[in-house]
Design a protein around this motif. Structure first.
Motif, PDB file in Angstrom:
ATOM      1  N   HIS A 266       0.851  -1.186   0.000  1.00  0.00           N
ATOM      2  CA  HIS A 266       0.000   0.000   0.000  1.00  0.00           C
ATOM      3  C   HIS A 266       0.890   1.241   0.000  1.00  0.00           C
ATOM      4  O   HIS A 266       1.697   1.418   0.923  1.00  0.00           O
ATOM      5  CB  HIS A 266      -0.906   0.025   1.235  1.00  0.00           C
ATOM      6  CG  HIS A 266      -2.013  -0.972   1.193  1.00  0.00           C
ATOM      7  ND1 HIS A 266      -1.842  -2.293   1.554  1.00  0.00           N
ATOM      8  CD2 HIS A 266      -3.328  -0.841   0.827  1.00  0.00           C
ATOM      9  CE1 HIS A 266      -2.995  -2.945   1.431  1.00  0.00           C
ATOM     10  NE2 HIS A 266      -3.914  -2.084   0.987  1.00  0.00           N
ATOM     11  N   ILE A 267       0.753   2.082  -1.002  1.00  0.00           N
ATOM     12  CA  ILE A 267       1.574   3.302  -1.085  1.00  0.00           C
ATOM     13  C   ILE A 267       1.278   4.188   0.129  1.00  0.00           C
ATOM     14  O   ILE A 267       2.194   4.619   0.841  1.00  0.00           O
ATOM     15  CB  ILE A 267       1.279   4.047  -2.405  1.00  0.00           C
ATOM     16  CG1 ILE A 267       1.653   3.154  -3.598  1.00  0.00           C
ATOM     17  CG2 ILE A 267       2.044   5.370  -2.453  1.00  0.00           C
ATOM     18  CD1 ILE A 267       1.221   3.713  -4.937  1.00  0.00           C
ATOM     19  N   ILE A 268       0.024   4.516   0.336  1.00  0.00           N
ATOM     20  CA  ILE A 268      -0.388   5.146   1.598  1.00  0.00           C
ATOM     21  C   ILE A 268      -0.796   4.006   2.516  1.00  0.00           C
ATOM     22  O   ILE A 268      -1.737   3.269   2.219  1.00  0.00           O
ATOM     23  CB  ILE A 268      -1.574   6.099   1.391  1.00  0.00           C
ATOM     24  CG1 ILE A 268      -1.189   7.218   0.415  1.00  0.00           C
ATOM     25  CG2 ILE A 268      -2.026   6.691   2.727  1.00  0.00           C
ATOM     26  CD1 ILE A 268      -2.336   8.144   0.078  1.00  0.00           C
ATOM     27  N   GLY A 274      -4.944   4.333   4.168  1.00  0.00           N
ATOM     28  CA  GLY A 274      -4.753   3.955   2.775  1.00  0.00           C
ATOM     29  C   GLY A 274      -5.743   2.881   2.365  1.00  0.00           C
ATOM     30  O   GLY A 274      -6.108   2.015   3.158  1.00  0.00           O
ATOM     31  N   ARG A 275      -6.166   2.922   1.102  1.00  0.00           N
ATOM     32  CA  ARG A 275      -7.190   1.994   0.631  1.00  0.00           C
ATOM     33  C   ARG A 275      -6.591   0.947  -0.305  1.00  0.00           C
ATOM     34  O   ARG A 275      -5.539   1.159  -0.916  1.00  0.00           O
ATOM     35  CB  ARG A 275      -8.295   2.761  -0.088  1.00  0.00           C
ATOM     36  CG  ARG A 275      -9.007   3.777   0.803  1.00  0.00           C
ATOM     37  CD  ARG A 275     -10.096   4.478   0.032  1.00  0.00           C
ATOM     38  NE  ARG A 275     -11.095   3.510  -0.438  1.00  0.00           N
ATOM     39  CZ  ARG A 275     -12.003   3.787  -1.368  1.00  0.00           C
ATOM     40  NH1 ARG A 275     -12.028   4.985  -1.951  1.00  0.00           N
ATOM     41  NH2 ARG A 275     -12.865   2.866  -1.748  1.00  0.00           N
ATOM     42  N   SER A 276      -7.276  -0.160  -0.412  1.00  0.00           N
ATOM     43  CA  SER A 276      -6.826  -1.264  -1.271  1.00  0.00           C
ATOM     44  C   SER A 276      -7.422  -1.103  -2.665  1.00  0.00           C
ATOM     45  O   SER A 276      -8.273  -1.888  -3.102  1.00  0.00           O
ATOM     46  CB  SER A 276      -7.227  -2.614  -0.664  1.00  0.00           C
ATOM     47  OG  SER A 276      -6.577  -2.818   0.561  1.00  0.00           O
ATOM     48  N   GLU A 279      -4.767   2.327  -7.570  1.00  0.00           N
ATOM     49  CA  GLU A 279      -4.005   3.573  -7.522  1.00  0.00           C
ATOM     50  C   GLU A 279      -3.143   3.681  -6.274  1.00  0.00           C
ATOM     51  O   GLU A 279      -2.183   4.458  -6.244  1.00  0.00           O
ATOM     52  CB  GLU A 279      -4.964   4.772  -7.584  1.00  0.00           C
ATOM     53  CG  GLU A 279      -5.719   4.902  -8.889  1.00  0.00           C
ATOM     54  CD  GLU A 279      -6.951   4.024  -8.941  1.00  0.00           C
ATOM     55  OE1 GLU A 279      -7.186   3.248  -7.979  1.00  0.00           O
ATOM     56  OE2 GLU A 279      -7.674   4.073  -9.953  1.00  0.00           O
ATOM     57  N   ASN A 280      -3.494   2.918  -5.219  1.00  0.00           N
ATOM     58  CA  ASN A 280      -2.734   2.988  -3.966  1.00  0.00           C
ATOM     59  C   ASN A 280      -1.902   1.735  -3.737  1.00  0.00           C
ATOM     60  O   ASN A 280      -1.406   1.502  -2.643  1.00  0.00           O
ATOM     61  CB  ASN A 280      -3.689   3.208  -2.786  1.00  0.00           C
ATOM     62  CG  ASN A 280      -2.955   3.537  -1.502  1.00  0.00           C
ATOM     63  OD1 ASN A 280      -2.090   4.412  -1.482  1.00  0.00           O
ATOM     64  ND2 ASN A 280      -3.286   2.837  -0.419  1.00  0.00           N
ATOM     65  N   GLN A 282       1.311  -0.938  -5.145  1.00  0.00           N
ATOM     66  CA  GLN A 282       2.523  -1.018  -5.959  1.00  0.00           C
ATOM     67  C   GLN A 282       3.264  -2.301  -5.652  1.00  0.00           C
ATOM     68  O   GLN A 282       3.098  -2.883  -4.578  1.00  0.00           O
ATOM     69  CB  GLN A 282       3.432   0.179  -5.690  1.00  0.00           C
ATOM     70  CG  GLN A 282       3.952   0.236  -4.252  1.00  0.00           C
ATOM     71  CD  GLN A 282       4.835   1.431  -3.980  1.00  0.00           C
ATOM     72  OE1 GLN A 282       5.273   2.118  -4.909  1.00  0.00           O
ATOM     73  NE2 GLN A 282       5.131   1.689  -2.702  1.00  0.00           N
ATOM     74  N   PHE A 296       4.888   6.639   4.361  1.00  0.00           N
ATOM     75  CA  PHE A 296       4.443   7.002   3.000  1.00  0.00           C
ATOM     76  C   PHE A 296       5.631   7.560   2.238  1.00  0.00           C
ATOM     77  O   PHE A 296       6.229   8.565   2.627  1.00  0.00           O
ATOM     78  CB  PHE A 296       3.324   8.026   3.060  1.00  0.00           C
ATOM     79  CG  PHE A 296       2.994   8.644   1.710  1.00  0.00           C
ATOM     80  CD1 PHE A 296       3.071  10.001   1.515  1.00  0.00           C
ATOM     81  CD2 PHE A 296       2.635   7.820   0.648  1.00  0.00           C
ATOM     82  CE1 PHE A 296       2.793  10.557   0.270  1.00  0.00           C
ATOM     83  CE2 PHE A 296       2.353   8.369  -0.586  1.00  0.00           C
ATOM     84  CZ  PHE A 296       2.427   9.749  -0.772  1.00  0.00           C
TER      85      PHE A 296
END
Length: 298
Positions: A266-268, A274-276, A279-280, A282, A296
């Protein structure tokens, strides 16, 4: 002129004694019943007189009457809490998997305020009755057997006093509820019908309302949100992210053929809401992911 033949006299002589005996039996039975009724009436009158003497002179009964008048309104049984929740399943599979208690809990939450009040009122009545019961026990110990009357033997007086005292105690106001929860399914064209149901009483209603509130509170915590977001990171979503990122770490560029383990990160971080969602998410190698931890890194 009508005359009786000797044969007729003979038949009368045979019937008359039997009829006379039957009449005698009837009279005797009537007299016995009348005497029995009179005796019962006398006994009832005597009992009523004895009860009246005890009622008029017993300090225990007098004090209990006063106590009952003080508590009667506060311990009056309340109406039954009635609720009915029904679910019509769209498929047989959903009917088979349907959680009746879970459905009931979600529905009672919609009436939370009213149900909390109704439950609280009934619990207050029970607490008040508990106080009343303690006062009754104390009163009985202080007064039963301390009154008498010259018109009755002491043992007779005490027996009647105890009997009346127990009969005069106010009944316990048991709180009642009937919560019916049902699920039904009817197949296309109505060929087959299925139904399941459960019923909650007062204690089960109170317990399930508390459970529903606890579940709701848990869902509002960070731990629940983290668990929910992580559960959304399915195997299919992981595969999509790895494929999108070319199966390479987006921080160091290494791939699996370099002998590393790839993670979907999770990026955030989830711990920072942060959401699954793609866009979030990687691809990171194990080393980069552990180094990043829950920070982050933009």
């Amino acid at each position: 002129m009508y005359t009786l033949s000797p044969a007729s006299f003979s038949r009368l002589s045979q019937v008359t004694p039997a009829a006379s005996a039957t009449s005698t039996v009837v009279i005797v039975v009537f007299v016995v019943l009348a005497v029995a009724a009179a005796v019962v009436g006398i006994v009832l009158v005597i009992r009523a007189r004895r009860r009246r003497i005890v009622v008029d002179t017993s300090s225990a009964l007098s004090e209990l009457t006063t106590l009952n008048n003080r508590y009667a309104e506060a311990v009056t049984p309340l109406s039954v809490i009635r609720l009915d929740f029904g679910f019509r399943a769209p498929t047989k599979a959903k009917f088979d998997q349907f959680d009746l208690d879970g459905f009931g809990r979600s529905n009672v939450l919609e009436q939370e305020t009213a149900l909390e009040k109704a439950i609280a009122v009934r619990r207050t009545v029970l607490r008040t009755y508990s106080m009343y019961s303690n006062d009754v026990v104390t009163l009985g110990g202080q007064h039963i057997g301390h009154s008498s009357d010259d018109r009755l033997r002491s043992d007779t007086y005490l027996k009647i006093e105890k009997s009346l005292f127990n009969k005069w105690i106010l009944a316990r106001p048991t709180p009642l509820a009937k919560v019916e929860i049902s699920a039904t399914y009817t197949s296309p064209h109505g060929r087959n019908s299925y139904a399941r149901s459960t019923v909650w009483d007062f204690d089960e209603l109170a317990r399930n309302l508390s459970a529903a509130q606890a579940i709701r509170a848990e869902r509002g915590t960070v731990s629940y949100l983290r668990s929910k977001e992580r559960s959304l990171l399915t195997s299919r979503l992981r595969a999509d992210i790895l494929r999108r990122d070319g199966y390479r770490c987006r921080m160091c560029g290494r791939a699996a053929d370099h002998g590393i383990t790839l993670h979907v990160d999770h990026i955030i971080p989830v711990s920072r809401n942060g959401r699954s969602i793609p866009e979030n998410l990687q691809t990171l190698c194990q080393d980069c992911n552990l180094g990043k931890s829950n920070r982050f890194v933009g």
